[in-house]
Write an enzyme that holds these catalytic residues in place. Structure first.
Site, PDB file in Angstrom:
ATOM      1  N   SER A 100      78.262   4.897  68.450  1.00 54.31           N
ATOM      2  CA  SER A 100      79.034   6.117  68.639  1.00 54.31           C
ATOM      3  C   SER A 100      79.899   5.998  69.896  1.00 54.31           C
ATOM      4  O   SER A 100      80.729   5.102  69.998  1.00 54.31           O
ATOM      5  CB  SER A 100      78.068   7.309  68.681  1.00 54.31           C
ATOM      6  OG  SER A 100      78.744   8.532  68.671  1.00 54.31           O
ATOM      7  N   HIS A 125      81.311   5.722  64.127  1.00 53.93           N
ATOM      8  CA  HIS A 125      81.308   6.833  63.172  1.00 53.93           C
ATOM      9  C   HIS A 125      82.195   7.944  63.719  1.00 53.93           C
ATOM     10  O   HIS A 125      82.719   7.861  64.823  1.00 53.93           O
ATOM     11  CB  HIS A 125      79.893   7.313  62.853  1.00 53.93           C
ATOM     12  CG  HIS A 125      79.162   7.962  63.993  1.00 53.93           C
ATOM     13  ND1 HIS A 125      77.880   8.429  63.886  1.00 53.93           N
ATOM     14  CD2 HIS A 125      79.523   8.228  65.276  1.00 53.93           C
ATOM     15  CE1 HIS A 125      77.491   8.947  65.036  1.00 53.93           C
ATOM     16  NE2 HIS A 125      78.477   8.841  65.896  1.00 53.93           N
TER      17      HIS A 125
END
Length: 197
Positions: A100, A125
């Site tokens: 992330s 993501h």
């Protein structure tokens, strides 16, 4: 039983030694360690360290080691902006997991100086978010997270050389990569097997 933060000896001018925590010792060698979730507290510490090290010597690289599951987008973007702001190159290395916002910061390092250890995992993501309250407030929050998603995707596209459409597709869900896959993708430049002497 937790072991706490290790202390190591540090030789002072004049030959005397004192024990300091290992993270302060690493900072003396321009090494900053992000080993937890990204939040405002750690972001402020990293930003302050980068600004200080840059003012000390803008010609020497700053090294950011990352083992992080990600965290706050706003805190991470503050670190990202500082990395781009300082004159010193910021070399990044994944040691374990860069997921992330952790992977975003890994990719934000100076081109040619973004590395990973061979068994590390890198995950990209879309940003996570949630909202509650009145319908109008929820709409405002939805617009903001969509703006943030678009901005992060644009930056990833610029940093990796991947087409924006591929970044949008790949970040739609958790997308895990090995270090070698991350190199092929353009998130990093090199998989490091051994530390240079």
């Amino acid at each position: 039983m937790p072991i706490g933060i290790p202390k190591v000896p540090y030789r002072l001018p004049g030959g005397q030694s004192q024990w300091i925590d290992i993270f302060n010792r690493l900072a003396l060698d321009r090494i900053i360690f992000l080993g937890r979730e990204v939040d405002d507290e750690i972001a402020n510490a990293i930003i302050a360290s980068m600004l200080y090290l840059d003012s000390e010597d803008p010609e020497k690289d700053i090294f950011l080691y990352i083992n992080s599951p990600g965290g706050s987008v706003s805190a991470g973007l503050a670190i990202y902006d500082t990395m781009q702001h300082v004159r010193a190159d910021v070399a990044t290395m994944c040691v374990g997991l860069a997921a992330s916002m952790g992977s975003f910061l890994l990719t934000a390092g100076a081109k040619g100086k973004r590395t990973s250890l061979p068994h590390s995992r890198i995950m990209i993501h879309q940003p996570l978010g949630g909202a509650q309250g009145q319908a109008t407030d929820i709409g405002i929050q939805a617009k903001e997270i969509l703006y943030t998603k678009d901005r992060l995707n644009q930056i990833l596209s610029e940093r990796t050389g991947q087409p924006l459409e591929r970044i949008e597709r790949d970040t739609d869900r958790d997308f895990f990569m090995s270090a070698e896959d991350a190199k092929q993708y353009g998130l990093i430049d090199q998989v490091v097997q051994h530390r240079p002497v």
